[in-house]
Scaffold this motif. Structure first.
Motif, PDB file in Angstrom:
ATOM      1  N   TYR A   1      -3.942 -14.935   0.340  1.00  0.00           N
ATOM      2  CA  TYR A   1      -4.867 -14.963  -0.796  1.00  0.00           C
ATOM      3  C   TYR A   1      -6.148 -15.747  -0.486  1.00  0.00           C
ATOM      4  CZ  TYR A   1      -0.653 -13.189  -3.019  1.00  0.00           C
ATOM      5  OH  TYR A   1       0.458 -12.455  -3.319  1.00  0.00           O
ATOM      6  N   PRO A   2      -6.069 -16.960   0.030  1.00  0.00           N
ATOM      7  CA  PRO A   2      -7.323 -17.646   0.374  1.00  0.00           C
ATOM      8  C   PRO A   2      -8.083 -16.936   1.485  1.00  0.00           C
ATOM      9  CG  PRO A   2      -5.414 -18.934   1.096  1.00  0.00           C
ATOM     10  CD  PRO A   2      -4.897 -17.853   0.210  1.00  0.00           C
ATOM     11  N   SER A   3      -7.357 -16.284   2.416  1.00  0.00           N
ATOM     12  CA  SER A   3      -8.031 -15.555   3.491  1.00  0.00           C
ATOM     13  C   SER A   3      -8.842 -14.395   2.944  1.00  0.00           C
ATOM     14  CB  SER A   3      -7.003 -15.039   4.506  1.00  0.00           C
ATOM     15  OG  SER A   3      -6.278 -16.098   5.081  1.00  0.00           O
ATOM     16  N   LEU A   4      -8.263 -13.688   1.968  1.00  0.00           N
ATOM     17  CA  LEU A   4      -8.966 -12.551   1.368  1.00  0.00           C
ATOM     18  C   LEU A   4     -10.183 -13.000   0.573  1.00  0.00           C
ATOM     19  CD1 LEU A   4      -6.194 -10.086   0.110  1.00  0.00           C
ATOM     20  CD2 LEU A   4      -8.026  -9.580   1.715  1.00  0.00           C
ATOM     21  N   THR A   5      -9.982 -13.974  -0.301  1.00  0.00           N
ATOM     22  CA  THR A   5     -11.088 -14.396  -1.164  1.00  0.00           C
ATOM     23  C   THR A   5     -12.221 -15.020  -0.363  1.00  0.00           C
ATOM     24  OG1 THR A   5      -9.903 -16.472  -1.611  1.00  0.00           O
ATOM     25  CG2 THR A   5      -9.645 -14.695  -3.217  1.00  0.00           C
ATOM     26  N   ALA A   6     -11.928 -15.573   0.829  1.00  0.00           N
ATOM     27  CA  ALA A   6     -12.979 -16.128   1.682  1.00  0.00           C
ATOM     28  C   ALA A   6     -13.880 -15.042   2.252  1.00  0.00           C
ATOM     29  CB  ALA A   6     -12.353 -16.937   2.819  1.00  0.00           C
ATOM     30  N   LEU A   7     -13.407 -13.779   2.214  1.00  0.00           N
ATOM     31  CA  LEU A   7     -14.167 -12.650   2.751  1.00  0.00           C
ATOM     32  C   LEU A   7     -14.996 -11.946   1.679  1.00  0.00           C
ATOM     33  CD1 LEU A   7     -11.375 -11.178   5.052  1.00  0.00           C
ATOM     34  CD2 LEU A   7     -13.436 -12.388   5.795  1.00  0.00           C
ATOM     35  N   ARG A   8     -15.038 -12.525   0.488  1.00  0.00           N
ATOM     36  CA  ARG A   8     -15.801 -11.916  -0.622  1.00  0.00           C
ATOM     37  C   ARG A   8     -17.215 -11.576  -0.163  1.00  0.00           C
ATOM     38  NH1 ARG A   8     -14.318 -15.012  -4.261  1.00  0.00           N
ATOM     39  NH2 ARG A   8     -13.219 -13.641  -5.724  1.00  0.00           N
ATOM     40  N   GLY A   9     -17.630 -10.330  -0.436  1.00  0.00           N
ATOM     41  CA  GLY A   9     -18.965  -9.879  -0.059  1.00  0.00           C
ATOM     42  C   GLY A   9     -18.984  -9.013   1.179  1.00  0.00           C
ATOM     43  N   THR A  10     -17.890  -9.006   1.957  1.00  0.00           N
ATOM     44  CA  THR A  10     -17.782  -8.110   3.109  1.00  0.00           C
ATOM     45  C   THR A  10     -16.897  -6.927   2.726  1.00  0.00           C
ATOM     46  OG1 THR A  10     -15.865  -9.294   3.990  1.00  0.00           O
ATOM     47  CG2 THR A  10     -18.036 -10.029   4.697  1.00  0.00           C
ATOM     48  N   ASP A  11     -16.916  -5.877   3.525  1.00  0.00           N
ATOM     49  CA  ASP A  11     -16.112  -4.687   3.222  1.00  0.00           C
ATOM     50  C   ASP A  11     -14.696  -4.884   3.765  1.00  0.00           C
ATOM     51  OD1 ASP A  11     -18.058  -3.109   1.893  1.00  0.00           O
ATOM     52  OD2 ASP A  11     -19.022  -2.702   3.820  1.00  0.00           O
ATOM     53  N   VAL A  12     -13.757  -5.056   2.847  1.00  0.00           N
ATOM     54  CA  VAL A  12     -12.365  -5.318   3.213  1.00  0.00           C
ATOM     55  C   VAL A  12     -11.481  -4.240   2.608  1.00  0.00           C
ATOM     56  CG1 VAL A  12     -10.453  -6.965   3.090  1.00  0.00           C
ATOM     57  CG2 VAL A  12     -12.803  -7.798   3.300  1.00  0.00           C
ATOM     58  N   VAL A  13     -10.494  -3.787   3.367  1.00  0.00           N
ATOM     59  CA  VAL A  13      -9.513  -2.808   2.891  1.00  0.00           C
ATOM     60  C   VAL A  13      -8.124  -3.425   2.975  1.00  0.00           C
ATOM     61  CG1 VAL A  13      -8.326  -0.636   3.457  1.00  0.00           C
ATOM     62  CG2 VAL A  13     -10.823  -0.708   3.383  1.00  0.00           C
ATOM     63  N   VAL A  14      -7.324  -3.191   1.949  1.00  0.00           N
ATOM     64  CA  VAL A  14      -5.905  -3.550   1.954  1.00  0.00           C
ATOM     65  C   VAL A  14      -5.098  -2.263   1.865  1.00  0.00           C
ATOM     66  CG1 VAL A  14      -4.056  -4.554   0.569  1.00  0.00           C
ATOM     67  CG2 VAL A  14      -6.130  -5.869   0.993  1.00  0.00           C
ATOM     68  N   LEU A  15      -4.156  -2.079   2.776  1.00  0.00           N
ATOM     69  CA  LEU A  15      -3.264  -0.926   2.754  1.00  0.00           C
ATOM     70  C   LEU A  15      -1.963  -1.308   2.056  1.00  0.00           C
ATOM     71  CD1 LEU A  15      -3.675   0.495   6.387  1.00  0.00           C
ATOM     72  CD2 LEU A  15      -4.747   1.325   4.278  1.00  0.00           C
ATOM     73  N   ALA A  16      -1.541  -0.450   1.136  1.00  0.00           N
ATOM     74  CA  ALA A  16      -0.316  -0.711   0.377  1.00  0.00           C
ATOM     75  C   ALA A  16       0.483   0.580   0.260  1.00  0.00           C
ATOM     76  CB  ALA A  16      -0.664  -1.242  -1.009  1.00  0.00           C
ATOM     77  N   SER A  17       1.759   0.459   0.006  1.00  0.00           N
ATOM     78  CA  SER A  17       2.618   1.632  -0.121  1.00  0.00           C
ATOM     79  C   SER A  17       2.359   2.360  -1.440  1.00  0.00           C
ATOM     80  CB  SER A  17       4.093   1.230  -0.063  1.00  0.00           C
ATOM     81  OG  SER A  17       4.413   0.690   1.189  1.00  0.00           O
ATOM     82  N   GLY A  18       2.175   3.673  -1.367  1.00  0.00           N
ATOM     83  CA  GLY A  18       2.127   4.515  -2.558  1.00  0.00           C
ATOM     84  C   GLY A  18       1.087   4.108  -3.577  1.00  0.00           C
ATOM     85  N   ASP A  19       1.555   3.840  -4.801  1.00  0.00           N
ATOM     86  CA  ASP A  19       0.671   3.426  -5.890  1.00  0.00           C
ATOM     87  C   ASP A  19       0.618   1.902  -5.916  1.00  0.00           C
ATOM     88  OD1 ASP A  19      -0.669   2.845  -8.203  1.00  0.00           O
ATOM     89  OD2 ASP A  19       0.532   4.127  -9.495  1.00  0.00           O
ATOM     90  N   PRO A  20      -0.511   1.297  -5.524  1.00  0.00           N
ATOM     91  CA  PRO A  20      -0.571  -0.174  -5.441  1.00  0.00           C
ATOM     92  C   PRO A  20      -0.422  -0.880  -6.782  1.00  0.00           C
ATOM     93  CG  PRO A  20      -2.397   0.850  -4.243  1.00  0.00           C
ATOM     94  CD  PRO A  20      -1.760   1.919  -5.071  1.00  0.00           C
ATOM     95  N   MET A  21      -0.574  -0.139  -7.889  1.00  0.00           N
ATOM     96  CA  MET A  21      -0.493  -0.764  -9.207  1.00  0.00           C
ATOM     97  C   MET A  21       0.883  -0.637  -9.841  1.00  0.00           C
ATOM     98  SD  MET A  21      -3.365  -2.157  -9.432  1.00  0.00           S
ATOM     99  CE  MET A  21      -3.321  -2.734 -11.135  1.00  0.00           C
ATOM    100  N   HIS A  22       1.851  -0.080  -9.132  1.00  0.00           N
ATOM    101  CA  HIS A  22       3.203   0.058  -9.678  1.00  0.00           C
ATOM    102  C   HIS A  22       4.166  -0.712  -8.789  1.00  0.00           C
ATOM    103  CE1 HIS A  22       6.128   2.964 -11.940  1.00  0.00           C
ATOM    104  NE2 HIS A  22       6.409   1.686 -12.134  1.00  0.00           N
ATOM    105  N   PHE A  23       4.498  -1.948  -9.216  1.00  0.00           N
ATOM    106  CA  PHE A  23       5.316  -2.854  -8.414  1.00  0.00           C
ATOM    107  C   PHE A  23       4.672  -3.069  -7.040  1.00  0.00           C
ATOM    108  CE2 PHE A  23       8.697  -1.002 -11.181  1.00  0.00           C
ATOM    109  CZ  PHE A  23       9.128  -2.170 -11.779  1.00  0.00           C
ATOM    110  N   GLY A  24       3.345  -3.035  -6.957  1.00  0.00           N
ATOM    111  CA  GLY A  24       2.697  -3.050  -5.664  1.00  0.00           C
ATOM    112  C   GLY A  24       1.678  -4.155  -5.480  1.00  0.00           C
ATOM    113  N   MET A  25       1.006  -4.094  -4.319  1.00  0.00           N
ATOM    114  CA  MET A  25       0.059  -5.114  -3.917  1.00  0.00           C
ATOM    115  C   MET A  25      -1.135  -5.206  -4.863  1.00  0.00           C
ATOM    116  SD  MET A  25      -0.905  -7.490  -1.992  1.00  0.00           S
ATOM    117  CE  MET A  25       0.511  -7.379  -0.905  1.00  0.00           C
ATOM    118  N   GLY A  26      -1.568  -4.066  -5.397  1.00  0.00           N
ATOM    119  CA  GLY A  26      -2.713  -4.088  -6.302  1.00  0.00           C
ATOM    120  C   GLY A  26      -2.449  -4.935  -7.524  1.00  0.00           C
ATOM    121  N   ALA A  27      -1.266  -4.808  -8.094  1.00  0.00           N
ATOM    122  CA  ALA A  27      -0.915  -5.591  -9.277  1.00  0.00           C
ATOM    123  C   ALA A  27      -0.941  -7.082  -8.963  1.00  0.00           C
ATOM    124  CB  ALA A  27       0.458  -5.170  -9.788  1.00  0.00           C
TER     125      ALA A  27
END
Length: 405
Positions: A61-87
């Motif tokens: 989490y701190p690693s991601l937020t430190a990259l704010r403003g750059t183009d970052v992609v996170v890969l997650a399984s299937g639907d990231p908002m259903h029991f997933g990383m997006g949520a």
């Protein structure tokens, strides 16, 4: 704010299954986070630096937020908002800063494979969660889709089904759906002998018809008294149902069960909705163990137990939406500490059996308002060759809502 974080759902068909927007985001990204399996899907044409999830995972989490403003992609399984990383990431990154591109979820793929309409199925997960949470979903005719924790989950669930009277339930293990390694294994819970399979699987359960003596209970309050292990310190079924009606559990709310006894009030609060939470406070060491066993057996192993005596044990706990005081209304400082901790608009319910505790509740009602109810319950029991009413001790129930101002 222009989104800088793109969360891409990816399936077992890998990079080839991604849409135009997802591929464009990957080509533009400077860094891509994901599990090793997901990162291995990417072709060499994706030039971004690839970063596998760290251990412990919370370090990301701190690693991601430190990259704010750059183009970052996170890969997650299937639907990231259903029991997933997006949520999960929505708790750390504002929605305006991210773009979410979902793929079909594991549940959607499993429902299609089984031919089950999604709206008629319970969607559950034991990924990183105790498998005992499934118990409250075991009912005749129920169809469950379960996101497994690993390859051992199907055998665990089969064992639970048999132990609770659902031996005829049909289990289908769906592995690596949508990919070249896709596999399907089926069988009955009773006699399930299949070896451990792939860790990536969804388990479909058709509970079928329960056996006559199956352990299966309503999510409504008032479970049978025999559902609970107890030493006599149990709020009886009829009183429990009325007490919970006064407490009025709502999704997402937190209950303090003070002087929890065997934990019945807090357990049934949590059974009313998967998002309801309970902190049970109990000083008696033997009853603490009883609470933990009852919580696991009745499908709410996440109940939080605080070992100690109120009011001291209440210090530092999360503010509750409702409080039940089953014991201790005459103890110095307990009622005051509970009232002070209760959120504005929250509900407090306290039960009394003795004259002294009843007098204490009458005094509180005089100071803070609320309602007093005396509940008398009688059961028909044998008397010689006939039957007669046997009355339990009457219970005074005090309920009050804390003013918002």
């Amino acid at each position: 704010m222009t989104p800088w974080l793109t969360i891409i759902g990816i399936g077992e068909d890998g990079y080839g299954g991604l849409g135009t927007n997802a591929r464009a985001a990957l080509q533009q990204a400077t860094m891509v986070f994901g599990g090793k399996r997901h990162l291995d899907f990417l072709p060499e044409t994706v030039a971004a630096k690839r970063i596998a999830w760290p251990t412990p995972f919370s370090d990301v989490y701190p690693s991601l937020t430190a990259l704010r403003g750059t183009d970052v992609v996170v890969l997650a399984s299937g639907d990231p908002m259903h029991f997933g990383m997006g949520a999960t990431l929505t708790r750390f990154v504002d929605r305006s800063e991210m773009r979410i591109l979902p793929a079909p979820s594991s549940f959607s793929l499993a429902a299609a494979a089984m031919g089950w309409p999604v709206q008629h199925v319970q969607l559950l997960s034991v990924h990183g969660r105790p498998v005992e949470t499934l118990f409250r979903s075991f009912t005749s005719g129920a169809k469950l889709l379960i996101l497994s924790n690993d390859g051992g989950t199907p055998a665990q669930v089969a064992q639970m089904l048999v132990a609770n009277g659902f031996g005829s339930a049909r289990l289908t293990v769906l592995e690596h759906m949508g990919g070249a390694a896709e596999r399907r294994v089926e069988g009955a819970a009773k006699g399930w002998l299949y070896p451990r399979g792939a860790d990536l699987n969804v388990l479909a359960v058709d509970c079928g018809q329960a056996e006559p003596e199956a352990r299966s209970y309503s999510i409504l309050s008032g479970l049978p008294d025999e559902a609970y292990e107890n030493d006599g310190q149990l709020t009886k079924r009829d009183v429990r149902a009325v007490t919970l009606a006064r407490l009025g559990p709502r999704p997402g709310e937190l209950l303090w069960d003070v002087g929890a006894g065997c934990g019945s009030i807090g357990i049934e609060w949590m059974r009313s909705d998967p998002s309801c939470r309970t902190i049970a406070v109990e000083a008696n060491e033997q009853r603490q163990g009883v609470i933990e066993r009852n919580a696991r057996a009745l499908g709410v192993p996440d109940l939080q137990l605080v070992r100690g005596e109120a009011p001291a044990a209440l210090s530092g706990l999360a503010a509750p939406d409702a409080i039940f005081i089953g014991g201790g209304v005459t103890d110095d400082g307990v009622m005051d500490a509970c009232w002070n901790a209760l959120k504005p608009g929250g509900r407090l319910v306290a039960n009394a059996v003795t004259l002294q505790s009843e007098a204490a509740l009458i005094g509180w009602c005089g100071r803070f308002g609320g309602e007093l109810t005396k509940l008398s319950v009688a059961q028909a029991q044998p008397l010689g060759s006939f039957d007669a009413w046997r009355s339990a001790l009457p219970v005074v129930i005090y309920s009050v809502r804390k003013p918002v101002d």
